[in-house]
Motif scaffolding. Structure first.
Motif, mmCIF file in Angstrom:
data_model
loop_
_atom_site.group_PDB
_atom_site.id
_atom_site.type_symbol
_atom_site.label_atom_id
_atom_site.label_comp_id
_atom_site.label_asym_id
_atom_site.label_seq_id
_atom_site.Cartn_x
_atom_site.Cartn_y
_atom_site.Cartn_z
ATOM 1 N N VAL A 1 0.859 -1.215 0.089
ATOM 2 C CA VAL A 1 0.041 -0.001 0.045
ATOM 3 C C VAL A 1 0.947 1.231 -0.023
ATOM 4 N N PRO A 2 0.544 2.071 -0.889
ATOM 5 C CA PRO A 2 1.770 3.109 -1.227
ATOM 6 C C PRO A 2 1.909 4.157 0.011
ATOM 7 N N TRP A 3 0.716 4.446 0.878
ATOM 8 C CA TRP A 3 1.140 5.137 2.159
ATOM 9 C C TRP A 3 1.996 4.525 3.210
ATOM 10 N N ILE A 4 1.834 2.999 3.276
ATOM 11 C CA ILE A 4 2.534 2.305 4.269
ATOM 12 C C ILE A 4 4.227 2.117 3.758
ATOM 13 N N ARG A 5 4.136 1.984 2.472
ATOM 14 C CA ARG A 5 5.472 2.115 1.855
ATOM 15 C C ARG A 5 6.336 3.237 2.321
ATOM 16 N N THR A 6 5.514 4.356 2.027
ATOM 17 C CA THR A 6 6.095 5.818 2.255
ATOM 18 C C THR A 6 6.510 5.987 3.765
ATOM 19 N N GLY A 7 5.601 5.487 4.525
ATOM 20 C CA GLY A 7 5.719 5.675 6.189
ATOM 21 C C GLY A 7 6.862 4.558 6.320
ATOM 22 N N LEU A 8 7.027 3.617 6.102
ATOM 23 C CA LEU A 8 8.232 2.584 6.384
ATOM 24 C C LEU A 8 9.682 3.271 5.760
ATOM 25 N N ALA A 9 9.402 4.112 4.685
ATOM 26 C CA ALA A 9 10.759 4.632 4.036
ATOM 27 C C ALA A 9 11.102 5.938 5.001
ATOM 28 N N ILE A 10 10.148 6.653 5.495
ATOM 29 C CA ILE A 10 10.185 7.875 6.109
ATOM 30 C C ILE A 10 10.981 7.373 7.573
ATOM 31 N N MET A 11 10.441 6.388 8.212
ATOM 32 C CA MET A 11 10.898 5.648 9.290
ATOM 33 C C MET A 11 12.486 5.306 9.345
ATOM 34 N N LEU A 12 12.635 4.562 8.143
ATOM 35 C CA LEU A 12 14.300 4.212 8.068
ATOM 36 C C LEU A 12 14.894 5.314 7.641
ATOM 37 N N VAL A 13 14.682 6.392 7.001
ATOM 38 C CA VAL A 13 15.475 7.690 6.724
ATOM 39 C C VAL A 13 15.654 8.455 8.190
ATOM 40 N N THR A 14 14.549 8.594 8.711
ATOM 41 C CA THR A 14 14.552 9.291 10.011
ATOM 42 C C THR A 14 15.428 8.619 10.909
ATOM 43 N N LEU A 15 15.408 7.139 11.184
ATOM 44 C CA LEU A 15 16.592 6.492 11.848
ATOM 45 C C LEU A 15 17.835 6.732 11.483
ATOM 46 N N SER A 16 18.102 6.752 10.152
ATOM 47 C CA SER A 16 19.323 7.016 9.585
ATOM 48 C C SER A 16 19.913 8.549 10.087
ATOM 49 N N ALA A 17 18.977 9.338 9.809
ATOM 50 C CA ALA A 17 19.586 10.825 10.371
ATOM 51 C C ALA A 17 19.734 10.807 11.836
ATOM 52 N N LEU A 18 19.073 10.137 12.571
ATOM 53 C CA LEU A 18 19.363 10.285 13.949
ATOM 54 C C LEU A 18 20.642 9.414 14.326
ATOM 55 N N ALA A 19 20.920 8.515 13.544
ATOM 56 C CA ALA A 19 22.080 7.680 13.866
ATOM 57 C C ALA A 19 23.267 8.474 13.344
ATOM 58 N N GLY B 1 12.745 0.952 16.681
ATOM 59 C CA GLY B 1 12.243 1.554 15.208
ATOM 60 C C GLY B 1 12.515 0.319 14.231
ATOM 61 N N VAL B 2 13.865 -0.187 14.227
ATOM 62 C CA VAL B 2 14.008 -1.130 13.316
ATOM 63 C C VAL B 2 13.132 -2.447 13.435
ATOM 64 N N ALA B 3 12.640 -2.744 14.606
ATOM 65 C CA ALA B 3 11.766 -3.992 14.902
ATOM 66 C C ALA B 3 10.566 -3.594 14.218
ATOM 67 N N ALA B 4 10.255 -2.272 14.572
ATOM 68 C CA ALA B 4 8.602 -1.906 14.050
ATOM 69 C C ALA B 4 8.690 -2.149 12.355
ATOM 70 N N VAL B 5 9.882 -1.572 11.981
ATOM 71 C CA VAL B 5 9.864 -1.512 10.288
ATOM 72 C C VAL B 5 9.695 -2.965 10.065
ATOM 73 N N ALA B 6 10.611 -3.901 10.552
ATOM 74 C CA ALA B 6 10.465 -5.232 9.947
ATOM 75 C C ALA B 6 9.327 -6.144 10.224
ATOM 76 N N VAL B 7 8.860 -5.766 11.218
ATOM 77 C CA VAL B 7 7.370 -6.437 11.862
ATOM 78 C C VAL B 7 6.286 -5.706 10.432
ATOM 79 N N ILE B 8 6.190 -4.667 10.266
ATOM 80 C CA ILE B 8 5.288 -3.999 9.355
ATOM 81 C C ILE B 8 5.589 -4.734 7.939
ATOM 82 N N ALA B 9 6.803 -4.618 7.567
ATOM 83 C CA ALA B 9 7.167 -5.212 6.307
ATOM 84 C C ALA B 9 6.712 -6.764 6.307
ATOM 85 N N LEU B 10 6.881 -7.306 7.438
ATOM 86 C CA LEU B 10 6.709 -8.788 7.464
ATOM 87 C C LEU B 10 5.000 -9.111 7.310
#
Length: 108
Positions: free
Chosen positions: A41-59, A92-101
């Motif tokens: 679903v496009p909005w979920i895909r975008t949400g996951l991408a935003i979560m990953l890039v946000t975690l990247s910026a924090l790291a 954060g990474v666990a949430a992305v993984a569970v949603i993607a799964l």
């Protein structure tokens, strides 16, 4: 007082690992954004991408301050600061993984 060079070099390796992690999270976010629209679903895909890039910026943003604080503690022979963002990255990474799964299972 100068800390043992082994501790300084270990601190530097940890700093570089934070940067490598940030790069991997960023690549994952870009890859998630590039997934074809019919896969997730496009909005979920975008949400996951935003979560990953946000975690990247924090790291990436927290890597140097953490290195500096640890180096300062080593020089003063003080207790090391706690890993303040460890829970954020873990959950954060666990949430992305569970949603993607779930999305992968639902698309089969």
């Amino acid at each position: 007082m100068e800390p043992d060079p082994r501790f300084t070099l270990a601190n530097e390796r940890t700093f570089l690992t934070w940067l490598s992690t940030a790069l991997a999270l960023s690549a994952g976010g870009v890859a998630m954004a590039a997934v074809p629209p019919d896969v997730f679903v496009p909005w979920i895909r975008t949400g996951l991408a935003i979560m990953l890039v946000t975690l990247s910026a924090l790291a990436a943003g927290m890597a140097y301050p953490r290195w500096r604080n640890i180096q300062r503690a080593l020089r003063k022979q003080a207790p090391l600061p706690p890993p303040a963002l460890a829970a954020v990255f873990g959950y954060g990474v666990a949430a992305v993984a569970v949603i993607a799964l779930v999305l992968i299972i639902l698309s089969i």
